[in-house]
Design a protein around this motif. Structure first.
Motif, PDB file in Angstrom:
ATOM      1  N   TYR A 176      30.930  50.281  24.659  1.00 49.69           N
ATOM      2  CA  TYR A 176      32.293  50.164  24.971  1.00 49.69           C
ATOM      3  C   TYR A 176      32.966  49.204  24.300  1.00 49.69           C
ATOM      4  O   TYR A 176      34.181  49.048  23.688  1.00 49.69           O
ATOM      5  CB  TYR A 176      32.524  49.776  26.571  1.00 49.69           C
ATOM      6  N   TYR A 177      32.324  47.949  24.220  1.00 51.75           N
ATOM      7  CA  TYR A 177      32.992  46.645  23.666  1.00 51.75           C
ATOM      8  C   TYR A 177      33.404  47.039  22.055  1.00 51.75           C
ATOM      9  O   TYR A 177      34.368  46.630  21.704  1.00 51.75           O
ATOM     10  CB  TYR A 177      32.091  45.463  23.622  1.00 51.75           C
ATOM     11  N   ARG A 178      32.377  47.735  21.456  1.00 50.96           N
ATOM     12  CA  ARG A 178      32.509  48.145  20.063  1.00 50.96           C
ATOM     13  C   ARG A 178      33.561  49.072  19.719  1.00 50.96           C
ATOM     14  O   ARG A 178      34.370  49.028  18.961  1.00 50.96           O
ATOM     15  CB  ARG A 178      31.145  48.604  19.377  1.00 50.96           C
ATOM     16  N   LYS A 179      33.561  50.001  20.564  1.00 49.31           N
ATOM     17  CA  LYS A 179      34.700  51.066  20.688  1.00 49.31           C
ATOM     18  C   LYS A 179      35.992  50.417  20.727  1.00 49.31           C
ATOM     19  O   LYS A 179      37.260  50.683  20.240  1.00 49.31           O
ATOM     20  CB  LYS A 179      34.681  52.048  21.536  1.00 49.31           C
ATOM     21  N   PHE A 180      36.203  49.588  21.910  1.00 44.77           N
ATOM     22  CA  PHE A 180      37.343  48.771  22.113  1.00 44.77           C
ATOM     23  C   PHE A 180      37.883  47.943  20.951  1.00 44.77           C
ATOM     24  O   PHE A 180      39.158  48.114  20.698  1.00 44.77           O
ATOM     25  CB  PHE A 180      37.199  48.101  23.381  1.00 44.77           C
ATOM     26  N   ALA A 207      36.079  54.981  29.943  1.00 41.84           N
ATOM     27  CA  ALA A 207      35.166  53.770  30.559  1.00 41.84           C
ATOM     28  C   ALA A 207      35.461  53.664  32.010  1.00 41.84           C
ATOM     29  O   ALA A 207      34.660  53.395  32.488  1.00 41.84           O
ATOM     30  CB  ALA A 207      35.678  52.263  29.738  1.00 41.84           C
ATOM     31  N   ALA A 208      36.672  54.061  32.399  1.00 45.47           N
ATOM     32  CA  ALA A 208      37.151  53.824  33.567  1.00 45.47           C
ATOM     33  C   ALA A 208      36.475  55.161  34.461  1.00 45.47           C
ATOM     34  O   ALA A 208      36.246  54.723  35.690  1.00 45.47           O
ATOM     35  CB  ALA A 208      38.499  54.039  33.780  1.00 45.47           C
ATOM     36  N   ARG A 209      35.985  56.062  33.924  1.00 40.94           N
ATOM     37  CA  ARG A 209      35.284  57.232  34.699  1.00 40.94           C
ATOM     38  C   ARG A 209      33.993  57.081  34.395  1.00 40.94           C
ATOM     39  O   ARG A 209      33.333  58.056  35.217  1.00 40.94           O
ATOM     40  CB  ARG A 209      35.883  58.561  33.932  1.00 40.94           C
ATOM     41  N   THR A 210      33.463  56.251  33.913  1.00 33.81           N
ATOM     42  CA  THR A 210      32.112  56.099  33.616  1.00 33.81           C
ATOM     43  C   THR A 210      31.507  54.658  34.283  1.00 33.81           C
ATOM     44  O   THR A 210      32.200  53.798  33.886  1.00 33.81           O
ATOM     45  CB  THR A 210      31.747  56.000  32.122  1.00 33.81           C
ATOM     46  N   ASP A 211      30.181  54.695  34.942  1.00 32.01           N
ATOM     47  CA  ASP A 211      29.650  53.352  35.451  1.00 32.01           C
ATOM     48  C   ASP A 211      29.069  52.911  34.109  1.00 32.01           C
ATOM     49  O   ASP A 211      28.362  53.506  33.476  1.00 32.01           O
ATOM     50  CB  ASP A 211      28.986  53.652  36.431  1.00 32.01           C
ATOM     51  N   ILE A 212      29.375  51.574  33.829  1.00 32.00           N
ATOM     52  CA  ILE A 212      28.862  50.837  32.859  1.00 32.00           C
ATOM     53  C   ILE A 212      27.719  50.073  33.682  1.00 32.00           C
ATOM     54  O   ILE A 212      28.144  49.024  34.366  1.00 32.00           O
ATOM     55  CB  ILE A 212      29.664  49.851  32.183  1.00 32.00           C
ATOM     56  N   LYS A 213      26.504  50.268  33.287  1.00 33.16           N
ATOM     57  CA  LYS A 213      25.326  49.795  34.364  1.00 33.16           C
ATOM     58  C   LYS A 213      24.567  48.902  33.381  1.00 33.16           C
ATOM     59  O   LYS A 213      23.627  48.084  33.841  1.00 33.16           O
ATOM     60  CB  LYS A 213      24.396  51.118  34.943  1.00 33.16           C
ATOM     61  N   THR A 214      24.418  49.147  32.116  1.00 37.77           N
ATOM     62  CA  THR A 214      23.608  48.428  31.371  1.00 37.77           C
ATOM     63  C   THR A 214      24.304  47.684  30.288  1.00 37.77           C
ATOM     64  O   THR A 214      25.541  47.871  30.007  1.00 37.77           O
ATOM     65  CB  THR A 214      22.617  49.328  30.526  1.00 37.77           C
ATOM     66  N   ILE A 215      23.884  46.454  29.687  1.00 36.76           N
ATOM     67  CA  ILE A 215      24.192  45.609  28.646  1.00 36.76           C
ATOM     68  C   ILE A 215      24.439  46.688  27.417  1.00 36.76           C
ATOM     69  O   ILE A 215      25.563  46.579  26.866  1.00 36.76           O
ATOM     70  CB  ILE A 215      23.524  44.482  28.211  1.00 36.76           C
ATOM     71  N   GLY A 216      23.595  47.708  27.332  1.00 35.51           N
ATOM     72  CA  GLY A 216      23.886  48.663  26.073  1.00 35.51           C
ATOM     73  C   GLY A 216      25.048  49.483  26.165  1.00 35.51           C
ATOM     74  O   GLY A 216      25.968  49.503  25.302  1.00 35.51           O
TER      75      GLY A 216
END
Length: 138
Positions: free
Chosen positions: A132-136, A118-127
Motif C-alpha cells: 500500500y505504501y509503495r502504491k501510495f 485499501a479501505a476495502r481491504t484489511d491490511i494485516k501484515t507488514i508486507g
C-alpha cells in the motif's frame, strides 16, 4: 563499473533496442533514457542522427507523427531563433503524451482508487502495508 561500448545501434526489434508502446505513455521517459544511453555508448552526437534514430524504433503510425513535428526539422545555424535540436524535438514529443512528466504522472483519480482499495481491504501484515505504501507514493 565500466560502461559497455557498442559499435553500432541495435536494429529495431532486437532485444537490446529501446522500445516504446504509445498506449503506455508513462514509459516514454524511460525510452528516451535508454536511447540516450545508446547514443553515448555508440558515439552518436549529431542532432539529425539522434532524431532519426529516435524514430527508427517506433511503429509506422508513431514514426509518422514524430516526423511531422516542426522540431524534427534540422537545426539551421543561419536561423538561430529556430534551434531544432534533438532536445527541442524530444521535449515536443513528450508534450504529446500527457502524464509523462513527474508533475502530471498520476491523477487524483489514481490516488482515490488506491485509497479506496485499501479501505476495502484489511491490511494485516507488514508486507501488505508495504505494498500500500509503495502504491501510495508511486
Amino acid at each position: 563499473m565500466a560502461q559497455p561500448h557498442y559499435n553500432s545501434m541495435p536494429a529495431r526489434g532486437h532485444g537490446t533496442a529501446p522500445s516504446f508502446n504509445p498506449s503506455e505513455p508513462r514509459e516514454l521517459p524511460r525510452y528516451f533514457t535508454e536511447l540516450e544511453f545508446l547514443f553515448a555508448s555508440c558515439g552518436v552526437t549529431k542532432n539529425a542522427k539522434k532524431k532519426a534514430l529516435g524514430i527508427c524504433y517506433m511503429d509506422y503510425n508513431t514514426s509518422e507523427q514524430w516526423l511531422s513535428i516542426l522540431e524534427y526539422q534540422p537545426y539551421n545555424a543561419s536561423q538561430p531563433a529556430l534551434p531544432y535540436s534533438y532536445d527541442n524535438w524530444k521535449h515536443a514529443i513528450i508534450s504529446l503524451y500527457p502524464g509523462t512528466d513527474a508533475a502530471t504522472k498520476y491523477s487524483m483519480a489514481d490516488l482515490d482508487q488506491i485509497m479506496g482499495k485499501a479501505a476495502r481491504t484489511d491490511i494485516k501484515t507488514i508486507g501488505q502495508f508495504a505494498d500500500y505504501y509503495r502504491k501510495f507514493y508511486q
